[in-house]
Motif scaffolding. Structure first.
Motif, short mmCIF file in Angstrom:
data_model
loop_
_atom_site.label_atom_id
_atom_site.label_comp_id
_atom_site.label_asym_id
_atom_site.label_seq_id
_atom_site.Cartn_x
_atom_site.Cartn_y
_atom_site.Cartn_z
N LEU A 141 -12.72 -2.51 -36.29
CA LEU A 141 -12.29 -3.67 -36.10
C LEU A 141 -13.00 -4.04 -34.63
N THR A 142 -13.43 -3.31 -33.77
CA THR A 142 -14.11 -3.87 -32.42
C THR A 142 -15.57 -3.91 -32.85
N TYR A 143 -16.00 -3.50 -34.05
CA TYR A 143 -17.27 -4.13 -34.51
C TYR A 143 -17.30 -5.49 -34.93
N GLY A 168 -10.98 -17.38 -26.38
CA GLY A 168 -12.30 -17.06 -27.01
C GLY A 168 -12.38 -18.03 -28.28
N VAL A 169 -13.16 -17.41 -29.24
CA VAL A 169 -13.27 -18.21 -30.30
C VAL A 169 -13.42 -17.22 -31.66
N ILE A 170 -12.89 -17.86 -32.73
CA ILE A 170 -12.90 -17.09 -33.96
C ILE A 170 -13.78 -17.51 -34.96
N HIS A 171 -14.40 -16.95 -35.71
CA HIS A 171 -15.25 -17.24 -36.70
C HIS A 171 -14.74 -16.52 -37.94
N VAL A 172 -14.46 -17.18 -38.93
CA VAL A 172 -13.84 -16.46 -40.10
C VAL A 172 -14.88 -16.18 -41.05
N VAL A 173 -14.66 -14.84 -41.57
CA VAL A 173 -15.83 -14.32 -42.39
C VAL A 173 -15.24 -14.00 -43.74
N ASP A 174 -16.28 -13.77 -44.74
CA ASP A 174 -15.96 -13.37 -46.05
C ASP A 174 -16.27 -11.97 -46.59
N THR A 175 -16.62 -11.29 -45.45
CA THR A 175 -16.70 -9.82 -45.86
C THR A 175 -16.43 -9.01 -44.70
N VAL A 176 -15.92 -7.65 -44.66
CA VAL A 176 -15.73 -6.95 -43.78
C VAL A 176 -16.91 -6.32 -43.14
N LEU A 177 -17.21 -6.22 -42.19
CA LEU A 177 -18.57 -5.82 -41.28
C LEU A 177 -18.27 -4.17 -41.15
N LEU A 178 -19.17 -3.34 -41.53
CA LEU A 178 -19.01 -1.84 -41.19
C LEU A 178 -20.24 -1.43 -40.43
N PRO A 179 -19.55 -0.66 -39.33
CA PRO A 179 -20.78 0.13 -38.51
C PRO A 179 -21.41 1.45 -39.25
N GLY A 184 -20.03 -1.23 -29.61
CA GLY A 184 -21.34 -0.72 -29.17
C GLY A 184 -22.58 -0.79 -29.94
N GLU A 185 -22.17 -0.81 -31.25
CA GLU A 185 -23.57 -1.12 -32.08
C GLU A 185 -23.82 -2.70 -32.38
N GLU A 186 -24.85 -3.05 -32.84
CA GLU A 186 -25.43 -4.19 -32.98
C GLU A 186 -25.18 -5.01 -34.39
N LEU A 187 -24.73 -6.18 -34.56
CA LEU A 187 -24.95 -7.20 -35.58
C LEU A 187 -26.28 -7.94 -35.42
N THR A 188 -26.82 -8.11 -36.86
CA THR A 188 -27.66 -8.86 -36.94
C THR A 188 -27.36 -10.31 -37.52
N PHE A 189 -27.86 -11.57 -36.93
CA PHE A 189 -27.48 -12.75 -37.19
C PHE A 189 -28.42 -13.45 -37.78
N SER A 190 -28.42 -14.19 -38.80
CA SER A 190 -29.70 -15.18 -39.27
C SER A 190 -28.87 -16.30 -39.80
#
Length: 184
Positions: free
Chosen positions: A107-109, A173-184, A139-145
């Motif tokens: 979740l914190t990812y 803050g702000v929420i951006h709805v996403v279509d897939t769960v992100l995994l660290p 603590g880990e990164e996400l890559t945005f494009s």
């Protein structure tokens, strides 16, 4: 011409009187519910029928108080359909009390410190020559494009998620709805 003159007179009169004649923007609707910028992330999320799994996970991880706090936070909020894409049994396993640490990590990812609008994310992507790497609260990164007009997020495992509803402003803050769960 007559209507524009009348509108100018009303605006000028309202300005002199210290009243704003411009209405606040209508709230964004997510999961069939209006999301009010005057409410915090949790107060809004609990009303979205598309985010019941996320809300249950936030409660199980003990993150309600944090995400109700002052922030600001940028949250990438997976829908129920996003959680349904995970292998069978994954959500049930994560929701077990003995897996609270792993659930909290996942979740914190999905959370960035600060309030980053889609416009700011696009500017960061452009400045990074097509990519922006941002450290999450976990603590880990996400890559945005950019993928066409949408923002795409790539997680540490190479999984990809699209922002389907950007800029759902919250009081913290702000929420951006996403279509897939992100995994660290």
């Amino acid at each position: 011409m007559k209507n524009s003159f009348l509108a100018a007179v009303i605006l000028a009169t309202a300005s002199v009187a210290g009243v704003s004649a411009i209405a606040a923007p209508a709230p964004v609707t997510v999961g069939g519910a209006p999301m009010y910028a005057t409410k915090n992330i949790i107060q809004n999320a609990v009303n979205s029928k598309d985010h019941t799994t996320l809300v249950a996970a936030v409660k199980a991880a003990g993150l309600v108080d944090t995400l109700s706090g002052p922030g600001p936070f940028t949250v990438f909020a997976p829908t129920n359909a996003a959680f349904a894409k995970l292998p069978a049994g994954t959500v049930a396993t994560l929701l077990k009390p003995e897996n609270k640490g792993q659930l909290t990590t996942v979740l914190t990812y999905h959370v960035l410190p600060g309030k980053l609008s889609a416009t700011v994310l696009r500017m960061m992507i452009k400045a990074g020559h097509g990519k922006a790497m941002i450290k999450t609260v976990q603590g880990e990164e996400l890559t945005f494009s950019q993928l066409g007009r949408r923002i795409q997020i790539t997680d540490a495992k190479g999984g990809k998620s699209l922002v389907t509803i950007p800029d759902v402003n919250q009081s913290n803050g702000v929420i951006h709805v996403v279509d897939t769960v992100l995994l660290p």
